[in-house]
Design a protein around this motif. Structure first.
Motif, PDB file in Angstrom:
ATOM      1  N   VAL A 186     122.440  40.685  72.458  1.00 33.99           N
ATOM      2  CA  VAL A 186     123.806  40.444  71.959  1.00 33.99           C
ATOM      3  C   VAL A 186     124.272  41.646  71.138  1.00 33.99           C
ATOM      4  O   VAL A 186     123.669  41.982  70.116  1.00 33.99           O
ATOM      5  N   LEU A 187     125.336  42.279  71.590  1.00 27.40           N
ATOM      6  CA  LEU A 187     125.897  43.408  70.844  1.00 27.40           C
ATOM      7  C   LEU A 187     127.229  42.993  70.239  1.00 27.40           C
ATOM      8  O   LEU A 187     128.197  42.742  70.972  1.00 27.40           O
ATOM      9  N   PRO A 188     127.330  42.926  68.909  1.00 30.05           N
ATOM     10  CA  PRO A 188     128.627  42.605  68.304  1.00 30.05           C
ATOM     11  C   PRO A 188     129.523  43.851  68.313  1.00 30.05           C
ATOM     12  O   PRO A 188     129.260  44.816  67.602  1.00 30.05           O
ATOM     13  N   LEU A 189     130.560  43.837  69.133  1.00 24.56           N
ATOM     14  CA  LEU A 189     131.400  45.032  69.323  1.00 24.56           C
ATOM     15  C   LEU A 189     132.572  45.067  68.350  1.00 24.56           C
ATOM     16  O   LEU A 189     133.145  46.123  68.103  1.00 24.56           O
ATOM     17  N   SER A 190     132.964  43.901  67.863  1.00 22.24           N
ATOM     18  CA  SER A 190     133.971  43.788  66.804  1.00 22.24           C
ATOM     19  C   SER A 190     133.730  42.408  66.187  1.00 22.24           C
ATOM     20  O   SER A 190     132.904  41.643  66.690  1.00 22.24           O
ATOM     21  N   PRO A 191     134.436  42.043  65.119  1.00 20.92           N
ATOM     22  CA  PRO A 191     134.153  40.726  64.514  1.00 20.92           C
ATOM     23  C   PRO A 191     134.336  39.564  65.493  1.00 20.92           C
ATOM     24  O   PRO A 191     133.726  38.502  65.325  1.00 20.92           O
ATOM     25  N   THR A 192     135.157  39.772  66.532  1.00 19.67           N
ATOM     26  CA  THR A 192     135.382  38.662  67.480  1.00 19.67           C
ATOM     27  C   THR A 192     134.962  39.014  68.912  1.00 19.67           C
ATOM     28  O   THR A 192     135.196  38.224  69.828  1.00 19.67           O
ATOM     29  N   ARG A 193     134.366  40.177  69.082  1.00 19.19           N
ATOM     30  CA  ARG A 193     133.988  40.564  70.451  1.00 19.19           C
ATOM     31  C   ARG A 193     132.482  40.790  70.549  1.00 19.19           C
ATOM     32  O   ARG A 193     131.893  41.431  69.690  1.00 19.19           O
ATOM     33  N   VAL A 194     131.872  40.230  71.612  1.00 18.61           N
ATOM     34  CA  VAL A 194     130.432  40.446  71.824  1.00 18.61           C
ATOM     35  C   VAL A 194     130.147  40.742  73.285  1.00 18.61           C
ATOM     36  O   VAL A 194     130.816  40.238  74.185  1.00 18.61           O
ATOM     37  N   LEU A 195     129.126  41.578  73.477  1.00 18.06           N
ATOM     38  CA  LEU A 195     128.538  41.742  74.815  1.00 18.06           C
ATOM     39  C   LEU A 195     127.261  40.908  74.800  1.00 18.06           C
ATOM     40  O   LEU A 195     126.395  41.106  73.936  1.00 18.06           O
ATOM     41  N   ILE A 196     127.190  39.954  75.731  1.00 24.61           N
ATOM     42  CA  ILE A 196     126.007  39.074  75.791  1.00 24.61           C
ATOM     43  C   ILE A 196     125.331  39.309  77.129  1.00 24.61           C
ATOM     44  O   ILE A 196     125.980  39.217  78.183  1.00 24.61           O
TER      45      ILE A 196
END
Ligand SMILES: Cc1cc2nc3c(=O)[nH]c(=O)nc-3n(C[C@H](O)[C@H](O)[C@H](O)COP(=O)(O)OP(=O)(O)OC[C@H]3O[C@@H](n4cnc5c(N)ncnc54)[C@H](O)[C@@H]3O)c2cc1C
Length: 387
Positions: A186-196
């Motif tokens: 899981v990469l948190p790309l912004s406070p509301t965006r993630v790459l899972i």
């Protein structure tokens, strides 16, 4: 039609672009020929900061899009936070940098039909002539490489509410262990965006995209994350090396070809990741100065690859333990134990620079796999023969 360049690179992926950027700094004129619609494809390439020398990281920094101060892992028995910084570059950022570099020409939507001693023939029947021809066309199977696979589907999502994650989760293996060693990344790309990403260390090099995509969304729901928008997907089936006869591998590559990247089997044996080795390869080639010919690049890369392959024998042994000694559903135990080791050792492991003491430390103690099965994994020759 014929055009001329100092260097022509067949394939416009990660290795090609990193090398081209480095050579363009030396004032060389580089042509990249990419079969796909555009160079760099559609990826997020990540790495541990400690995988790269500080000066290499600084050089890459203009294309680094995300940086995190640490990372974490979760296993059934424990979770752990590590202070190893993590970073990602994206296809978009790398593509922009290549297009902005004055002396790199990109020829997209064009397949290289033939690599020749003094250039490449394109499917448009045009030719690019150059004294240096580099093959960066990505992975090619070869029976001098015996493989397991790290396969995954990644989905970048925009959430309705902040996820609260500060750092990447490199492995959340607290999930159902189906299809080999399975974990979510899981990469948190912004406070509301993630790459899972749903990742599996599997014996099979096939991927049921729809099913794994659904599993990613189920994981998000399970974490209480409400998906507002699907942004992007990526998929990969990466090679994990169980055995490698590097000498034979290189003997089979025609002398007039200088391979790099996955084409030269330059990837981390346990993760299939290749960014750090692409950076090292770019340094090697740039170190040749203006004397960049196919023969010089081939020699430099081949010497480097053969040395790395010798150094990586231990990683391949560990991979055989993971794939051949551990039962698929129990593979996680090997990784769970590994993540109990010192952070500095873990960093050296990912950087591919473990020392003698690390090697001993990794296998000391109660083995996480049945000893009889582990002993059968010792011989690489046997593994290459498929026994
Ligand atoms: C989805 C995904 C995510 C990954 N994430 C990471 C990561 O986070 N970190 C990491 O280090 N590694 C990662 N990897 C692994 C590895 O680093 C990448 O696969 C990397 O892109 C390999 O670089 P490369 O240049 O060798 O090959 P590629 O990047 O695959 O480039 C090969 C290029 O050659 C082109 N090509 C092929 N044949 C021809 C032809 N005949 N003519 C012209 N062009 C041709 C292809 O279209 C392609 O663009 C990832 C891989 C995938 C698939």
């Amino acid at each position: 039609m014929k055009t001329k360049s100092d260097v022509v690179i067949a394939g416009g992926g990660l290795a090609a672009c990193i090398i081209a950027l480095r050579l363009s700094e030396n004032g060389l004129k580089v042509a990249i020929v990419e079969a796909g619609e555009q160079i760099c494809g559609n990826h997020t390439w990540s790495f541990h900061r400690t995988d790269l020398a500080p000066q290499d990281y600084e050089r890459l920094r203009p294309v680094v899009v995300h940086e995190w101060a640490g990372q974490k892992v979760l296993f059934p028995r424990f979770s752990r936070s590590l202070t190893t910084p993590y970073a990602s570059i994206t296809s978009d950022a790398l593509r922009k940098a290549v297009h902005a570099a004055g002396n790199i020409e990109t020829i997209e939507n064009t397949k290289v039909e033939e690599l020749r001693a003094n250039g490449v023939l394109l499917d448009s029947e045009a030719e690019v002539e150059a004294p240096c021809v580099i093959d960066a066309r990505g992975f090619a199977t070869d029976d001098a490489l015996r493989l397991g696979f790290q396969k995954f589907v990644g989905v970048e999502v925009e959430l309705g509410r902040p996820h609260g994650e500060e750092v990447p989760t490199i492995m959340d293996a607290s999930v159902d262990q189906k299809d080999g060693y399975r974990f979510f990344y899981v990469l948190p790309l912004s406070p509301t965006r993630v790459l899972i990403e749903d990742t599996r260390y599997s014996d099979e090099g096939t991927l049921d995209f729809e099913a794994v995509h659904a599993d990613v969304l189920a994981y998000a729901a399970n974490r209480g994350w409400v998906v507002k928008e699907l942004i992007r997907t990526e998929r990969g089936i990466l090679p994990i090396t169980l055995a490698h006869d590097a000498r034979t591998y290189w003997e089979r590559i025609p002398q007039h070809v200088a391979p790099v990247g996955l084409r030269a089997a330059l990837f981390h044996p346990t993760t299939g990741y290749s960014l750090p080795m692409a950076v090292e390869t770019a340094n090697l080639i740039a170190g040749l100065g203006q004397a960049v010919t196919t023969a010089a690049v081939r020699k430099a890369v081949q010497d480097f690859a053969l040395r790395r392959s010798r150094e990586q024998a231990y990683f391949r042994f560990l991979n055989r333990m993971l794939f051949q000694a551990a039962q698929p559903r129990k593979r996680y135990v090997v990784m769970q134990r590994f993540y109990g080791l010192r952070q500095s050792l873990i960093q050296r492991f990912y950087a591919g620079r473990i020392n003698r003491a690390d090697k001993l430390r990794i296998i000391t103690g109660k083995p996480p796999v049945p000893i009889q099965r582990a002993l059968r994994c010792v011989s690489e020759t046997r593994a290459l023969a498929g026994n």
